[in-house]
Design a protein around this motif. Structure first.
Motif, PDB file in Angstrom:
ATOM      1  N   TYR A 193     -11.704   9.980   3.002  1.00 20.77           N
ATOM      2  CA  TYR A 193     -10.358   9.417   2.904  1.00 20.77           C
ATOM      3  C   TYR A 193     -10.364   8.156   2.043  1.00 20.77           C
ATOM      4  O   TYR A 193      -9.553   8.005   1.140  1.00 20.77           O
ATOM      5  CB  TYR A 193      -9.827   9.123   4.320  1.00 20.77           C
ATOM      6  CG  TYR A 193      -8.696   8.143   4.374  1.00 20.77           C
ATOM      7  CD1 TYR A 193      -7.412   8.523   4.007  1.00 20.77           C
ATOM      8  CD2 TYR A 193      -8.914   6.831   4.775  1.00 20.77           C
ATOM      9  CE1 TYR A 193      -6.368   7.604   4.044  1.00 20.77           C
ATOM     10  CE2 TYR A 193      -7.887   5.910   4.816  1.00 20.77           C
ATOM     11  CZ  TYR A 193      -6.620   6.307   4.445  1.00 20.77           C
ATOM     12  OH  TYR A 193      -5.602   5.395   4.475  1.00 20.77           O
ATOM     13  N   GLU A 214      -5.992   6.597  -2.513  1.00 18.68           N
ATOM     14  CA  GLU A 214      -6.258   5.544  -1.532  1.00 18.68           C
ATOM     15  C   GLU A 214      -7.015   4.377  -2.157  1.00 18.68           C
ATOM     16  O   GLU A 214      -6.756   3.221  -1.829  1.00 18.68           O
ATOM     17  CB  GLU A 214      -7.039   6.097  -0.338  1.00 18.68           C
ATOM     18  CG  GLU A 214      -6.292   7.131   0.479  1.00 18.68           C
ATOM     19  CD  GLU A 214      -4.981   6.625   1.072  1.00 18.68           C
ATOM     20  OE1 GLU A 214      -4.775   5.412   1.170  1.00 18.68           O
ATOM     21  OE2 GLU A 214      -4.141   7.470   1.412  1.00 18.68           O
ATOM     22  N   HIS A 264       1.823   4.362  -2.863  1.00 19.50           N
ATOM     23  CA  HIS A 264       1.858   5.819  -2.618  1.00 19.50           C
ATOM     24  C   HIS A 264       3.205   6.425  -3.036  1.00 19.50           C
ATOM     25  O   HIS A 264       3.255   7.557  -3.528  1.00 19.50           O
ATOM     26  CB  HIS A 264       1.595   6.130  -1.149  1.00 19.50           C
ATOM     27  CG  HIS A 264       0.153   5.965  -0.744  1.00 19.50           C
ATOM     28  ND1 HIS A 264      -0.910   6.283  -1.552  1.00 19.50           N
ATOM     29  CD2 HIS A 264      -0.394   5.500   0.409  1.00 19.50           C
ATOM     30  CE1 HIS A 264      -2.048   6.034  -0.921  1.00 19.50           C
ATOM     31  NE2 HIS A 264      -1.762   5.545   0.276  1.00 19.50           N
ATOM     32  N   HIS A 284       0.839  -1.207   0.000  1.00 17.12           N
ATOM     33  CA  HIS A 284       0.000   0.000   0.000  1.00 17.12           C
ATOM     34  C   HIS A 284       0.876   1.259   0.000  1.00 17.12           C
ATOM     35  O   HIS A 284       0.690   2.161  -0.820  1.00 17.12           O
ATOM     36  CB  HIS A 284      -0.906  -0.028   1.243  1.00 17.12           C
ATOM     37  CG  HIS A 284      -1.854   1.111   1.346  1.00 17.12           C
ATOM     38  ND1 HIS A 284      -3.193   0.989   1.099  1.00 17.12           N
ATOM     39  CD2 HIS A 284      -1.653   2.414   1.680  1.00 17.12           C
ATOM     40  CE1 HIS A 284      -3.781   2.165   1.262  1.00 17.12           C
ATOM     41  NE2 HIS A 284      -2.864   3.051   1.631  1.00 17.12           N
TER      42      HIS A 284
HETATM   43 ZN   LIG Z   1      -2.940   5.046   1.839  1.00 15.10          ZN
END
Ligand SMILES: [Zn+2]
Length: 108
Positions: A77, A83, A43, A39
Motif C-alpha cells: 500500500y 500513495e 487523490h 493527502h
Molecule cells: Zn492515500
C-alpha cells in the motif's frame, strides 16, 4: 472536494478514503488535520486525471503486483505510486498549486 464524515464507510485501519468526488472521513476530528485533507485532495486530482475508473483499475493492479513482490500488504500500500505522491506531499499545503498533470508517474 465534498467531505463526508462516516465512521462505518471508512475502511478499518484508515482515517479516510477518497471515492471521487467524495472524501469519506472516519471522524470529525480528522477534519482538523490539514495533512490528511491535502493527502485526500491529491487523490481527487489523481482520480480526475485517470477519469476515476482507470484510477481504481490501476490502483488495484499496482497494489496486487506490489503485494506479490513485497509479500506485505501494508508495504505494498505504501509503495503505490498514488500513495507515495500523496504521503510525500501531504505536508505541503501549496503542492497542488504547482503540481503538474500525472505527477504520480514520477513516483512509480
Ligand atoms: Zn492515500
Amino acid at each position: 472536494m465534498k467531505v463526508i464524515v462516516a465512521k462505518y464507510l471508512t475502511p478499518v485501519g484508515f482515517r479516510a478514503i477518497t471515492l471521487f468526488p467524495f472524501v469519506i472521513i472516519r471522524s470529525k476530528e480528522a477534519l482538523l488535520d490539514p495533512h490528511l485533507l491535502t493527502h485526500e485532495r491529491i487523490h481527487i486530482h489523481q482520480q480526475r486525471e485517470l477519469l476515476v475508473v482507470f484510477f481504481y483499475v490501476w490502483y488495484i493492479l499496482e497494489f496486487l503486483i506490489r503485494w506479490l513482490l513485497l509479500r506485505d500488504r501494508k508495504a505494498a500500500y505504501r509503495a503505490l505510486s498514488f500513495e507515495r505522491e500523496a504521503y510525500t506531499n501531504e505536508n505541503d499545503p501549496h503542492y497542488l498549486k504547482r503540481r503538474s498533470l500525472y505527477s504520480f508517474l514520477s513516483y512509480f
